[in-house]
Design an enzyme around this catalytic site. Sequence first.
Site, PDB file in Angstrom:
ATOM      1  CG  ASN A  11      -1.760   1.314   1.381  1.00  0.00           C
ATOM      2  OD1 ASN A  11      -1.919   2.013   0.514  1.00  0.00           O
ATOM      3  ND2 ASN A  11      -2.086   1.604   2.720  1.00  0.00           N
ATOM      4  CD1 TRP A  12       4.069   1.267  -2.676  1.00  0.00           C
ATOM      5  CD2 TRP A  12       4.188   2.494  -4.740  1.00  0.00           C
ATOM      6  NE1 TRP A  12       4.902   0.836  -3.377  1.00  0.00           N
ATOM      7  CE2 TRP A  12       5.145   1.465  -4.646  1.00  0.00           C
ATOM      8  CE3 TRP A  12       4.029   3.541  -5.496  1.00  0.00           C
ATOM      9  CZ2 TRP A  12       5.983   1.347  -5.723  1.00  0.00           C
ATOM     10  CZ3 TRP A  12       5.071   3.270  -6.669  1.00  0.00           C
ATOM     11  CH2 TRP A  12       6.014   2.157  -6.599  1.00  0.00           C
ATOM     12  CE  LYS A  13       0.045   3.574   4.598  1.00  0.00           C
ATOM     13  NZ  LYS A  13      -0.001   3.371   6.204  1.00  0.00           N
ATOM     14  CG  HIS A 100      -5.888   2.312   5.013  1.00  0.00           C
ATOM     15  ND1 HIS A 100      -5.450   3.328   5.543  1.00  0.00           N
ATOM     16  CD2 HIS A 100      -4.889   1.479   4.956  1.00  0.00           C
ATOM     17  CE1 HIS A 100      -4.324   3.005   6.222  1.00  0.00           C
ATOM     18  NE2 HIS A 100      -4.089   1.768   5.359  1.00  0.00           N
ATOM     19  CD  GLU A 102      -2.822   5.806   6.347  1.00  0.00           C
ATOM     20  OE1 GLU A 102      -2.850   5.796   5.177  1.00  0.00           O
ATOM     21  OE2 GLU A 102      -1.945   5.384   6.991  1.00  0.00           O
ATOM     22  CD  GLU A 169      -3.874  -2.266   7.358  1.00  0.00           C
ATOM     23  OE1 GLU A 169      -2.771  -2.423   6.776  1.00  0.00           O
ATOM     24  OE2 GLU A 169      -4.391  -1.268   7.043  1.00  0.00           O
ATOM     25  N   GLY A 175       2.134   2.329  10.939  1.00  0.00           N
ATOM     26  CA  GLY A 175       3.071   3.554  10.770  1.00  0.00           C
ATOM     27  C   GLY A 175       3.733   3.622  12.211  1.00  0.00           C
ATOM     28  CB  SER A 213       4.453  -1.702  12.026  1.00  0.00           C
ATOM     29  OG  SER A 213       4.031  -0.219  12.549  1.00  0.00           O
ATOM     30  N   GLY A 234       2.723  -1.267   4.419  1.00  0.00           N
ATOM     31  CA  GLY A 234       2.617   0.299   3.859  1.00  0.00           C
ATOM     32  C   GLY A 234       4.112   0.696   3.604  1.00  0.00           C
ATOM     33  N   GLY A 235       4.441   1.429   4.598  1.00  0.00           N
ATOM     34  CA  GLY A 235       6.085   2.112   4.564  1.00  0.00           C
ATOM     35  C   GLY A 235       6.998   1.178   3.872  1.00  0.00           C
TER      36      GLY A 235
HETATM   37  P1  PGA Z   1       2.335   0.362   7.718  1.00  0.00           P
HETATM   38  O1  PGA Z   1       0.921   0.754   6.986  1.00  0.00           O
HETATM   39  O2  PGA Z   1       2.786  -0.912   7.212  1.00  0.00           O
HETATM   40  O3  PGA Z   1       3.237   1.779   7.354  1.00  0.00           O
HETATM   41  O4  PGA Z   1       2.158   0.493   9.023  1.00  0.00           O
HETATM   42  C1  PGA Z   1       0.262  -0.230   6.619  1.00  0.00           C
HETATM   43  C2  PGA Z   1      -1.292   0.205   5.888  1.00  0.00           C
HETATM   44  O5  PGA Z   1      -1.449   1.439   6.134  1.00  0.00           O
HETATM   45  O6  PGA Z   1      -1.752  -0.708   5.198  1.00  0.00           O
END
Ligand code: PGA
Length: 252
Positions: A11-13, A100, A102, A169, A175, A213, A234-235
């Site tokens: 997930n590149w966001k 998600h 976010e 999640e 994050g 994470s 994500g990251g």
């Molecule tokens: P993260 O994000 O791996 O950076 O914690 C996961 C996500 O938001 O899907």
Amino acid sequence: MTNKLKYFIGNWKMFGDFGSFKIINKINKFSQKSQQKFNIKTVLCVPTTLLHFFNKKIKSKYISLGAQNCHHHNEYGPFTGSVSASMIKKSGAKFIILGHSENRSGGETNQLIKKKIKSALSEKLRVIFCIGETLKEKKAGQTFSILKKQIRGSLDKKFNLESVILAYEPVWSIGTNKIPKINQLQEKIKFIKSEFKKYFNTKKVPLVLYGGSVNNKNITLFSSIPEIDGFLIGGASQSSKKFIDIIKNYYK
Ligand code: PGA
């Protein structure tokens, strides 16, 4: 180590430009090379602006592209700044992340997410449906009831549920470099699977990913949970090396 198919979904966001194709390209080459060794499916969910470009360039059966959200309305309409599931599908995505945290924190409700899932499924996109509790909810002992509410509030018996992959999640782990205790995580994954089967009165066990994470070190801990069908990363998915190391270390 299991030979069951595992999903590694990035997930590149809000990250990436045309030059970031080199990341996808390296992951693609790795996926191609490791087909014989590992039973994996790799998916990269990138910003909508990159879907068409990457799709044209990649032409690969070893990696799929996904989007990260859509508008709930699937026809053209007066929705400034939005894109529909149909527009996303035409850009080359096969998957889409919905629900998600976010976006939930920006006001998305279970009901709105349900409309988006319906719209995405009508375009035959595979939905990665995110659920998870906040820290406050965890502390208040509400995790199980929240997960139940999110599942019941956004999925419908009439949906093609086989195209829905759940992603657990916990919001407090996204994050933050914090991950759940392994026995507690296993309990949540099992709960999501059994709750899904009970509510939809089905014997089919849904796919459930873990996200939050995930990195190339802690991935070895998760491999002890056979019920996890893969990971939403994500990251660490913004670097081909980190993403590839996660897969390698999972199978170590
Ligand atoms: P993260 O994000 O791996 O950076 O914690 C996961 C996500 O938001 O899907």
